[in-house]
Design an enzyme around this catalytic site. Structure first.
Site, PDB file in Angstrom:
ATOM      1  N   TYR A 143       0.799  -1.451  -0.185  1.00  0.00           N
ATOM      2  CA  TYR A 143      -0.495  -0.068   0.476  1.00  0.00           C
ATOM      3  C   TYR A 143       0.813   1.330  -0.106  1.00  0.00           C
ATOM      4  CZ  TYR A 143      -5.103  -1.914   1.182  1.00  0.00           C
ATOM      5  OH  TYR A 143      -5.738  -2.577   1.112  1.00  0.00           O
ATOM      6  N   LYS A 192       2.596 -15.576   2.559  1.00  0.00           N
ATOM      7  CA  LYS A 192       3.449 -16.408   1.355  1.00  0.00           C
ATOM      8  C   LYS A 192       4.911 -16.195   1.361  1.00  0.00           C
ATOM      9  CE  LYS A 192       1.005 -18.216  -1.818  1.00  0.00           C
ATOM     10  NZ  LYS A 192       0.400 -18.872  -2.643  1.00  0.00           N
ATOM     11  N   ASP A 224      -3.479 -17.857   1.117  1.00  0.00           N
ATOM     12  CA  ASP A 224      -4.795 -18.951   0.820  1.00  0.00           C
ATOM     13  C   ASP A 224      -5.357 -20.541   1.251  1.00  0.00           C
ATOM     14  OD1 ASP A 224      -2.321 -20.501   0.329  1.00  0.00           O
ATOM     15  OD2 ASP A 224      -2.553 -20.956  -1.632  1.00  0.00           O
ATOM     16  N   ASP A 248      -6.048  -6.767   4.456  1.00  0.00           N
ATOM     17  CA  ASP A 248      -7.031  -5.986   3.930  1.00  0.00           C
ATOM     18  C   ASP A 248      -8.390  -6.945   3.446  1.00  0.00           C
ATOM     19  OD1 ASP A 248      -8.929  -4.050   2.577  1.00  0.00           O
ATOM     20  OD2 ASP A 248      -8.115  -5.047   0.449  1.00  0.00           O
ATOM     21  N   ASP A 252     -12.310  -8.345   4.783  1.00  0.00           N
ATOM     22  CA  ASP A 252     -13.178  -8.414   3.993  1.00  0.00           C
ATOM     23  C   ASP A 252     -13.933  -9.539   3.722  1.00  0.00           C
ATOM     24  OD1 ASP A 252     -12.911  -5.262   3.776  1.00  0.00           O
ATOM     25  OD2 ASP A 252     -14.385  -6.170   1.483  1.00  0.00           O
TER      26      ASP A 252
END
Ligand code: IPM
Ligand code: MN
Length: 357
Positions: A143, A192, A224, A248, A252
């Site tokens: 970001y 990851k 994942d 982020d 959600d």
């Protein structure tokens, strides 16, 4: 009497409707607990683009810096969707987070017993409950990393950079472990690391920090797999510690499985008591100004502000209990409405919470 200076940024869309209700709740709580909140209303997001030509006017940021906490609604809307990246309403959030040094984003996701039927998950899964906290790094990673565009052999390209230094990882890891100590003492660090070098440093650093918290169980999951585990068995999670972009996405998902994105608050913090508080949902421009939005996430964000910035845990519990009582009595805004319940609008919902305090 204690006094606090609170910068209020209603923002766009339903941000305006729901901050109005939450402020009434704060005023009543202030009266009850002998605390005065001095609110200053500021502009940021799309409304600031319209009025000042920039999503985050310098004056807004400066005023926030002078306050004890920032109370934000939501920013953005289709009207500003076609503007270039650095002029979009969302840029205001980046400016506030970065400019105020709010590196730790806490996003609790829990399912209320009475709202279980609103979850999209199967009963057998949701029955085990969801009560987790996403601790998202908020001022680093992709970001805030270097980005740009160029052309190679006449083919255009663009890039963004995921970069973390050890200090950034350490400080957010400490936030997660400290939070876990107050909860169920379990941290799942999400990365990851099978592919990304930045994730490998993340993992190594988290392992180091964990040594200072021997009581906390630490495990690591790839992002994942985490996405999958969240729908397979969310009850396995206590604290999820992760980077800006993974946080982020996963927050959600975590909010959606509770079935009530209109119910979830968040806090963005740094090392002192200053913080910024906002619901995790967006500005829902389609229902803005129609008295349809659910004000509860905003009201619960007020509770988080009392807890983290003003050391008023009892008052925070008071608000949370009031919200739960209103739900128990069967009142629902459209987003959480199910048959047989009593449908109410934004203002009525706000009033009902006030009455329980
Ligand atoms: C959030 C939002 C923001 C983010 C957007 C609006 C910039 O999605 O707070 O999660 O990506 O951080
Ligand atoms: Mn998001």
């Amino acid at each position: 009497m204690k006094e606090y200076k609170v910068s209020v940024i209603p923002g766009d869309g339903i941000g305006v409707d729901i901050t109005e209700q939450a402020i009434k709740v704060l005023e009543k709580i202030g009266g009850k607990y002998g605390t005065k909140f001095n609110f200053t209303t500021l502009k940021a997001g799309g409304c600031a683009i319209d009025e000042f030509g920039t999503p985050l006017p310098e004056a807004t940021l400066e005023e926030c810096k002078k306050s004890d906490a920032v109370f934000l609604g939501a920013v953005g809307g289709p009207k500003w969707d076609t503007l270039p990246g650095n002029q979009r309403p969302e840029k205001a959030l980046m400016g506030l987070r970065g400019g105020l040094g709010l590196y730790a984003n806490l996003r609790p996701a829990k399912v209320y017993n009475i709202l279980k039927s609103a979850s999209p998950l199967k009963e057998a899964i949701i029955d085990k409950g969801i009560d987790l906290l996403v601790v998202r790094e908020l001022t680093g990673g992709i970001y805030f990393g270097e980005r740009g565009r160029g052309a190679e052999e006449d083919v255009n390209y663009a890039y963004d950079t995921e970069k973390y230094n050890v200090e950034e990882i350490k400080r957010i890891a400490h936030v997660a472990f400290k939070a876990a100590m107050k909860r169920n003492k379990k941290v799942t660090s999400v990365d990851k690391a099978n592919i990304l070098e930045s994730s490998r440093l993340w993992r190594e650093t988290v392992v180091e920090v964990a040594k200072e918290y021997p009581e906390v169980e630490l495990n690591h999951l790839y992002v994942d797999n985490t996405a999958m585990q969240l729908v397979r068995d969310p009850s396995q999670f206590d604290v999820i510690l992760t980077s800006n972009i993974f946080g982020d996405i996963l927050s959600d998902e975590a909010s959606m499985i509770t079935g009530s994105i209109g119910m979830l608050p968040s806090a963005s913090l740094r090392n002192d008591s200053f913080g910024m508080y906002e619901p995790i949902h967006g500005s829902a421009p389609d229902i803005a100004g129609k008295d349809l939005a659910n004000p509860l996430a905003q009201i619960l964000s007020a509770a988080m502000m009392l807890e983290y910035s003003f050391n008023m845990s009892e008052a925070a519990r008071d608000i949370e209990n009031a919200v739960e009582k209103v739900l128990e009595k069967g009142y629902r805004t459209g987003d959480i409405y199910t048959e047989g319940m009593k449908k109410v609008g934004t203002k009525e919902m706000g009033k009902l919470v006030l009455e329980e305090i």
